[in-house]
Design an enzyme around this catalytic site. Structure first.
Site, PDB file in Angstrom:
ATOM      1  N   HIS A  65      -1.075  -1.607  -4.655  1.00 18.37           N
ATOM      2  CA  HIS A  65      -2.673  -0.945  -3.621  1.00 18.37           C
ATOM      3  C   HIS A  65      -2.234   0.464  -3.540  1.00 18.37           C
ATOM      4  CE1 HIS A  65      -5.825  -2.282  -1.425  1.00 18.37           C
ATOM      5  NE2 HIS A  65      -5.413  -1.241  -0.466  1.00 18.37           N
TER       6      HIS A  65
ATOM      7  N   HIS B 142      -8.156   0.746  -3.696  1.00 14.93           N
ATOM      8  CA  HIS B 142      -9.191   0.702  -2.974  1.00 14.93           C
ATOM      9  C   HIS B 142     -10.229   1.792  -2.522  1.00 14.93           C
ATOM     10  CE1 HIS B 142     -10.285  -0.273   1.759  1.00 14.93           C
ATOM     11  NE2 HIS B 142     -10.849  -0.295   0.974  1.00 14.93           N
TER      12      HIS B 142
ATOM     13  N   ASP C  75      -5.264   3.048  -2.226  1.00 16.89           N
ATOM     14  CA  ASP C  75      -6.194   3.586  -1.505  1.00 16.89           C
ATOM     15  C   ASP C  75      -6.172   4.983  -1.563  1.00 16.89           C
ATOM     16  OD1 ASP C  75      -6.350   1.768   0.425  1.00 16.89           O
ATOM     17  OD2 ASP C  75      -4.259   1.861   0.867  1.00 16.89           O
TER      18      ASP C  75
ATOM     19  N   ASP D 159      -6.562  -6.513   4.075  1.00 17.71           N
ATOM     20  CA  ASP D 159      -6.037  -5.005   4.160  1.00 17.71           C
ATOM     21  C   ASP D 159      -6.297  -4.438   5.505  1.00 17.71           C
ATOM     22  OD1 ASP D 159      -4.850  -2.663   3.637  1.00 17.71           O
ATOM     23  OD2 ASP D 159      -6.684  -1.985   2.547  1.00 17.71           O
TER      24      ASP D 159
ATOM     25  N   SER E  11       0.896  -1.279   0.143  1.00 18.19           N
ATOM     26  CA  SER E  11       0.223   0.022   0.069  1.00 18.19           C
ATOM     27  C   SER E  11       0.932   1.592  -0.217  1.00 18.19           C
ATOM     28  CB  SER E  11      -1.118  -0.245   1.605  1.00 18.19           C
ATOM     29  OG  SER E  11      -1.229   1.814   1.492  1.00 18.19           O
TER      30      SER E  11
ATOM     31  N   MET F 217     -11.893  -6.186   5.812  1.00 14.79           N
ATOM     32  CA  MET F 217     -10.616  -5.493   6.041  1.00 14.79           C
ATOM     33  C   MET F 217     -10.331  -5.712   7.667  1.00 14.79           C
ATOM     34  SD  MET F 217     -10.319  -2.613   4.115  1.00 14.79           S
ATOM     35  CE  MET F 217      -9.819  -1.446   5.366  1.00 14.79           C
TER      36      MET F 217
HETATM   37  C1  DX5 Z   1      -6.989   1.290   5.293  1.00 15.70           C
HETATM   38  C2  DX5 Z   1      -5.848   1.665   4.474  1.00 15.70           C
HETATM   39  C3  DX5 Z   1      -5.032   0.633   4.005  1.00 15.70           C
HETATM   40  C4  DX5 Z   1      -4.189   1.123   5.332  1.00 15.70           C
HETATM   41  C5  DX5 Z   1      -2.939  -0.089   5.431  1.00 15.70           C
HETATM   42  O1  DX5 Z   1      -7.524   2.695   5.760  1.00 15.70           O
HETATM   43  O2  DX5 Z   1      -7.003   0.977   3.648  1.00 15.70           O
HETATM   44  O3  DX5 Z   1      -4.790   0.012   2.954  1.00 15.70           O
HETATM   45  O4  DX5 Z   1      -2.310   1.996   3.869  1.00 15.70           O
HETATM   46  O5  DX5 Z   1      -1.365   0.051   6.071  1.00 15.70           O
HETATM   47  P1  DX5 Z   1      -0.901  -0.822   7.225  1.00 15.70           P
HETATM   48  O6  DX5 Z   1      -0.780  -1.982   6.338  1.00 15.70           O
HETATM   49  O7  DX5 Z   1      -0.214   0.114   7.437  1.00 15.70           O
HETATM   50  O8  DX5 Z   1      -2.443  -1.394   8.488  1.00 15.70           O
HETATM   51 ZN    ZN Z   2      -6.433   0.048   1.564  1.00 11.53          ZN
END
Ligand code: DX5
Ligand code: ZN
Length: 228
Positions: free
Chosen positions: A34, A67, A36, A176, A10, A138
């Site tokens: 990924h 996402h 966001d 995620d 991400s 999630m």
């Molecule tokens: C949170 C995002 C994730 C986030 C995950 O809302 O959807 O994709 O970037 O970050 P980590 O892996 O650091 O928990």
């Molecule tokens: Zn995400």
């Protein structure tokens, strides 16, 4: 059905001022990246939109795994596909006709996923599941990187994997939030095949090693030693 393990770093945890270089740095180790998209309404945070996705498309051949954490996916998802997104995953409870959006995105040639918040049951999206390419469970509340993994979500992953088998479906099962070499074992054991990781990849100087550690952990969770 068993998909190969995919790791999707991400970019929320990357340095946005040097995004092209950050993506190039993970590219040798991964298949997907990924992205966001947050609108400050669905979640209390704002990230990026069409121009950044267009720039990413020009910069990489990796699968752009979007996402959408936005209240109006029906308007913006098609625009993001036009900018080069390969896959669009959205939270369906904020849109009137999610099935129509799935069909529209498929017609545009995109892969489509449906996302489920930690406190929402699989039953809340079950009518869409047979029509999508990916189900995102999630493992944190959406909105921010760097949160702690929610182990209470694991039964929902098992349920989704069983639903896939029972109905002879082939969607990818993505997780995620809070994924690292420790939690990757548990999610892969529960049935996840597609692992998003932000901090656990971009938080390390050696991204290839960081991805390798997550991949190896996921293979261990599946009972495949030394994979990846
Ligand atoms: C949170 C995002 C994730 C986030 C995950 O809302 O959807 O994709 O970037 O970050 P980590 O892996 O650091 O928990
Ligand atoms: Zn995400």
């Amino acid at each position: 059905m068993l998909h190969d393990i995919v790791i999707s770093p991400s970019i929320l945890a990357a340095d946005f001022a040097r995004l092209g270089a950050e993506v190039a740095d993970v590219a040798p180790a991964v298949e997907w990246v990924h992205v966001d998209v947050m609108d400050g309404h669905y979640v209390p945070n704002i990230t990026l939109g069409n121009p950044v996705v267009a720039s990413l498309r020009a910069a990489t051949d990796l699968v752009l795994d979007l996402h959408l954490m936005i209240t109006d996916p029906a308007t913006y998802a098609p625009q993001l596909v036009e900018r080069g997104a390969d896959s669009i995953t959205f939270h369906p409870e904020v849109t009137d006709d999610p099935r129509a959006l799935v069909d529209r995105l498929h017609e545009m040639g995109a892969r489509v996923g449906v996302a489920i918040k930690p406190d929402h049951p699989l039953s809340s999206v079950v009518e869409l599941v047979p029509h999508v390419d990916l189900v995102l469970v999630m493992t944190v509340e959406p909105g921010f990187g760097g949160q702690s993994f929610r182990a209470d979500v694991l039964p929902k992953l098992v349920e989704a994997a069983e639903f896939r088998d029972e109905h002879d479906l082939s969607f990818r099962l993505e997780v995620d939030g809070g994924i690292d070499p420790e939690t990757a074992v548990a999610v892969a054991r529960a049935g996840a095949d597609t692992l998003v990781a932000g901090s656990a990849v971009f938080g390390h100087d050696d991204r290839t090693a960081a991805v390798g550690a997550i991949r190896a952990a996921a293979q261990r969770g599946r009972g495949v030693e030394g994979g990846g």
